[in-house]
Design a protein around this motif. Structure first.
Motif, short mmCIF file in Angstrom:
data_model
loop_
_atom_site.label_atom_id
_atom_site.label_comp_id
_atom_site.label_asym_id
_atom_site.label_seq_id
_atom_site.Cartn_x
_atom_site.Cartn_y
_atom_site.Cartn_z
N GLU A 1 0.83 -1.19 0.00
CA GLU A 1 0.00 0.00 0.00
C GLU A 1 0.87 1.25 0.00
N ARG A 2 1.95 1.19 0.78
CA ARG A 2 2.80 2.36 0.91
C ARG A 2 4.21 1.92 1.27
N LEU A 3 5.19 2.29 0.46
CA LEU A 3 6.58 1.95 0.76
C LEU A 3 7.01 2.64 2.05
N TRP A 4 8.09 2.16 2.63
CA TRP A 4 8.64 2.86 3.79
C TRP A 4 9.09 4.26 3.36
N THR A 5 9.20 5.15 4.34
CA THR A 5 9.66 6.51 4.08
C THR A 5 11.18 6.50 3.98
N MET A 6 11.71 7.08 2.91
CA MET A 6 13.16 7.14 2.74
C MET A 6 13.62 8.48 3.29
N ARG A 7 14.37 8.40 4.39
CA ARG A 7 14.61 9.58 5.19
C ARG A 7 16.08 9.63 5.54
N ARG B 1 27.57 -3.60 3.06
CA ARG B 1 27.07 -3.75 4.44
C ARG B 1 25.74 -3.00 4.59
N SER B 2 25.68 -1.78 4.07
CA SER B 2 24.46 -0.97 4.22
C SER B 2 23.29 -1.59 3.47
N THR B 3 23.57 -2.23 2.36
CA THR B 3 22.50 -2.85 1.58
C THR B 3 21.85 -3.98 2.38
N VAL B 4 22.71 -4.80 3.01
CA VAL B 4 22.18 -5.91 3.82
C VAL B 4 21.37 -5.35 4.99
N ALA C 1 23.47 6.14 -0.86
CA ALA C 1 22.68 5.59 0.24
C ALA C 1 21.19 5.62 -0.11
N LEU C 2 20.75 6.72 -0.70
CA LEU C 2 19.35 6.83 -1.11
C LEU C 2 19.05 5.85 -2.25
N ARG C 3 19.98 5.75 -3.20
CA ARG C 3 19.79 4.79 -4.31
C ARG C 3 19.71 3.36 -3.78
N THR C 4 20.47 3.06 -2.73
CA THR C 4 20.42 1.73 -2.12
C THR C 4 18.99 1.41 -1.69
N GLN C 5 18.36 2.37 -1.02
CA GLN C 5 16.97 2.17 -0.59
C GLN C 5 16.06 1.99 -1.79
N GLN C 6 16.29 2.80 -2.83
CA GLN C 6 15.41 2.74 -4.00
C GLN C 6 15.56 1.40 -4.73
N ILE C 7 16.79 0.88 -4.78
CA ILE C 7 17.00 -0.40 -5.45
C ILE C 7 16.33 -1.53 -4.66
N VAL C 8 16.52 -1.51 -3.32
CA VAL C 8 15.87 -2.54 -2.49
C VAL C 8 14.35 -2.44 -2.66
N ALA C 9 13.83 -1.23 -2.75
CA ALA C 9 12.37 -1.04 -2.84
C ALA C 9 11.80 -1.49 -4.18
#
Lengths: 529, 138
Positions: A51-57, A318-321, A354-362
């Motif tokens: 419904e809604r992805l986590w907030t990338m902050r 490490r951050s990706t995991v 770091a932001l792209r990492t979140q976007q790729i995981v999402a």
């Protein structure tokens, strides 16, 4: 390494070679429930990321308010979905930028905010009725909240529309993060004033983020982190109900904050267990009748202490995991660390990655497509139960010592942290804990030097000049409001309206914090040994 | 050196509250047989040098993760020299960008231990510095 050798998680839970159905309790269905239903083990919402992805902050701030405003616009332009303000140490500790204590630190680890005008500048052209903002601020949280409300009013935004989170968790400052100013009792009163004020005036805003993250980063293990977080939540809820608030009136706006390290399964187990423990505490200890009061929502800041200065690009992996762990654990918002943070505050490149990492995981992995994908895993369910049980035992240790405040005054969690941090460091030194690039697979010869971020000293100078001009222009027009604030600090009345009056009259953060210090004194922590 | 235990002062100048590293070093030096005086957070240069004098320490260790290391370290060195304690070496650990290490050594810091330095390396270096000071002592 032999097959027989025993394996344990970071917090010492023995891990079996294989897990089977019989390792799970017979009442597993009841322990899990459905997502969005108590005890929320499977997640706080029924549809979660579908419904809604986590907030990338991403946590950001440096220099003056205009410097950080530019960084915020950049991050939003790159697809970040909310803001998170890092304040410099003087702002966190109640020093105006012009003071001797402040000068070496102005604008270094965050943005310098001295007045409501600075806060207004921080959010220039950023619509506060549409943006959720997180503030990592504690001892001076009520002053920062007053500045924020005024900045919103100046944009024509009704405070009732504001959304976001004020960290405002002073207990973990005494334990681990260490930006305390006043002693525990008046500090707790300020926390209470803020939550009470926000419950009626800022109903969409989270007035506190109860945090185990900093204790974990300072060295404790996952079980201790969870127990400390729950003990703090119990202490705040007790304080608020004793002030006469109904638990169901404030509990739905309590938010939480955990680390997610590289110990993937234990972290997912911890995050799932945290929801179940809180749901039970809210119901059993505080008589919650509204399911919203039992619903634990959390932010995860991954883990900076797992990152290394050696072979810094390894930190991306490490951050990706860690980001994956936070998602599998059901986080509502996430910050991913920059790969260069063992050396400096992150460069633009590191923040963007770091932001792209979140976007790729999402968007590229499918992990957001189904709710709580680990549910029913023989291993993860067994681990979730074990973490829950061990954390509850530690909550009892804190309860038996008189609760979170008494335990902190006795130095109990501080000792857990220092001893475990030393244990981890010793294990790295003797090689029993492998750290790639540090004690194994070490690079020969020079490593590539990264382009590190440098704080522009000009930001500090302009902030100092800006504050001096402000004081000259203002003259003594804030005096009456400051006198009223001093009287209020010695009474039981809610401090927020008095802070708002003083801040509107142009009072500075340092002036207001000094009034509190004169009334309440300064905390000095107990000796190490 | 063998007869007398090395005395080390560990402190955190400035406003930075990250004390994980400082405490780990304090524990490790104590385990290695040193007398450790832990001064704690938000110590001023004057407080650190005053404690170094009254405790007659062999080494001063400071830890900084806030980025203010150049300013705070120069201030501490000036304060030390003003009190004629030049023979007490100052070592520094924390989040220190590589470009600043030479600058700090140039200012007169005896050793810099950036994040990631192996713990036994730090302990040995501090003990060596303490021994040198004892040998040099008049």
């Amino acid at each position: 390494m032999t097959v027989e050798a025993s394996r344990t998680t970071d917090s010492g839970i023995e891990v079996e070679r294989i897990y089977k159905a019989r390792d799970n309790p017979t009442d597993l269905e009841a322990r899990l429930g459905d997502p969005g239903q108590p005890p929320f083990t499977r997640g706080p919402y029924p549809n979660m990321y579908r419904e809604r992805l986590w907030t990338m902050r991403q946590y950001a701030g440096y220099g003056s308010a205009s410097d950080t405003n530019a960084r915020f616009r950049y991050l939003l332009g790159q697809g970040q979905t909310a803001l998170s303000v890092a304040f410099d140490l003087p702002t966190q500790l109640g020093f105006d930028s012009t003071t001797t204590e402040a000068l070496p630190e102005v604008g270094r680890v965050g943005v310098a905010i001295d007045t409501a005008d600075d806060m207004t500048e921080l959010f220039r052209d950023l619509p506060l009725d549409q943006l959720s903002v997180n503030f990592t601020i504690n001892a001076t949280a009520p002053i920062i909240l007053a500045f924020y409300i005024i900045a919103a009013e100046r944009q024509g935004v009704d405070p009732a529309q504001l959304s976001g989170t004020l960290q405002n968790d002073i207990l973990k400052e005494f334990v681990a993060r260490k930006t305390y100013i006043y002693p525990p009792e008046p500090s707790m009163r300020l926390v209470g004033d803020i939550v009470e004020y926000c419950t009626t005036e800022l109903p969409r805003f989270n007035p506190i983020s109860i945090t185990g993250y900093h204790a974990r980063e300072a060295g404790c293990n996952a079980i201790q982190e969870l127990a400390l977080t729950m003990s703090s939540a119990i202490a705040y809820s007790t304080l608020l109900t004793e002030r006469g608030l109904r638990f169901d009136d404030f509990a739905p706006r309590l938010s939480f904050h955990f680390a997610t390290t590289l110990e993937l399964f234990e972290e997912v187990a911890k995050l799932r267990a945290s929801r179940r423990i809180w749901a039970n505490i809210a119901r059993d200890r505080f008589g919650a009748s509204n399911p919203d009061s039992m619903r634990l929502r959390f932010f995860s800041g991954c883990s900076g202490s797992t990152l290394t200065a050696q072979q810094p690009l390894n930190n991306v992996v490490r951050s990706t995991v860690q980001c994956l762990g936070a998602v599998l654990g059901g986080a509502q918002s996430i910050h991913v660390m920059g790969y260069d943070e063992a050396m400096a505050i992150p460069s633009t490149d590191a923040v963007t990655l770091a932001l792209r990492t979140q976007q790729i995981v999402a968007h590229e992995t499918g992990v957001a497509d189904t709710v709580d994908p680990f549910a029913g895993s023989f291993f993860v369910e067994a681990l979730t139960d074990e973490v829950e049980q061990r954390a509850l035992e530690l909550v009892k240790v804190i309860d038996d010592s008189g609760g979170a405040v008494a335990a902190i005054e006795a130095g109990i969690p501080q000792r857990w942290i220092a001893e475990n941090a030393f244990r981890i460091e010793t294990a790295m030194a003797d090689g029993s804990k492998v750290k790639v690039g540090v004690n194994a697979y070490v690079s020969e010869g020079d490593e590539d030097e990264l382009e590190l971020f440098e704080v522009d000293e000009g930001g500090r100078d302009s902030q100092v000049a800006r504050l001096r001009q402000h004081l000259e222009r203002r003259g003594d027009s804030a005096s009456a409001a400051l006198v009223a604030l001093a009287a209020g600090s010695r009474s039981d009345e809610n401090i927020m309206p008095l802070l708002l009056d003083a801040a509107r009259a142009g009072a500075t953060l340092g002036e207001m914090s000094d009034i509190f210090q004169r009334a309440w004194g300064t905390y000095k922590e107990p000796a190490l040994w | 050196m063998n007869a007398v235990r090395a005395r080390v002062l560990i402190a955190k100048p400035g406003l930075d509250g990250h004390d994980r590293g400082a405490k780990i070093i304090a524990f490790a030096l104590r385990d290695a047989g040193c007398e450790v005086i832990y001064l704690g957070l938000r110590s001023t240069a004057a407080e650190i040098i005053s404690a170094a004098t009254s405790e007659d320490v062999d080494v001063i260790g400071i830890s900084l993760l806030s980025g203010a290391h150049l300013f705070l370290t120069s201030e501490l060195i000036e304060e030390r020299d003003r009190h004629s304690l030049q023979r007490v070496p100052i070592v520094l650990g924390g989040i220190i960008p590589p470009r600043d290490i030479e600058v700090l050594l140039g200012l007169g810091v005896a050793a810099v231990f950036p994040a990631g330095t192996n713990l036994p390396v730090i302990v040995q270096r501090v003990i060596d510095l303490a021994s040198e000071r004892r040998i040099d002592a008049p």
